[in-house]
Design a protein around this motif. Structure first.
Motif, PDB file in Angstrom:
ATOM      1  N   UNK A   1       0.840  -1.201   0.000  1.00  0.00           N
ATOM      2  CA  UNK A   1       0.000   0.000   0.000  1.00  0.00           C
ATOM      3  C   UNK A   1       0.875   1.252   0.000  1.00  0.00           C
ATOM      4  N   UNK A   2       1.936   1.235   0.793  1.00  0.00           N
ATOM      5  CA  UNK A   2       2.814   2.398   0.898  1.00  0.00           C
ATOM      6  C   UNK A   2       3.499   2.705  -0.426  1.00  0.00           C
ATOM      7  N   UNK A   3       3.953   1.674  -1.121  1.00  0.00           N
ATOM      8  CA  UNK A   3       4.738   1.873  -2.334  1.00  0.00           C
ATOM      9  C   UNK A   3       3.944   1.591  -3.611  1.00  0.00           C
ATOM     10  N   UNK A   4       2.604   1.590  -3.536  1.00  0.00           N
ATOM     11  CA  UNK A   4       1.806   1.260  -4.714  1.00  0.00           C
ATOM     12  C   UNK A   4       1.996   2.281  -5.831  1.00  0.00           C
ATOM     13  N   UNK A   5       2.162   3.564  -5.487  1.00  0.00           N
ATOM     14  CA  UNK A   5       2.395   4.575  -6.520  1.00  0.00           C
ATOM     15  C   UNK A   5       3.716   4.315  -7.245  1.00  0.00           C
TER      16      UNK A   5
END
Length: 49
Positions: A36-40
């Motif tokens: 979720x944190x690194x999805x971008x």
């Protein structure tokens, strides 16, 4: 205790089983938070591919 004995689970105590269960649960939660944190960042990597 060897790894194959551990994976069979016949000689596990209740405490060992609980420790293994919660360890896997924490790993799954941490992996989800990481994604979720690194999805971008992952979306940007796919866009440039």
């Amino acid at each position: 205790m060897e790894l194959d004995e551990l994976l069979e689970g016949e000689s596990l105590t209740g405490r060992q089983a609980v420790i293994i269960f919660f360890t896997f649960l924490i790993l799954i939660v941490l992996a989800g938070l990481f994604l979720i944190t690194f999805s971008d960042l992952f979306r940007n990597l796919i866009a440039f591919a």
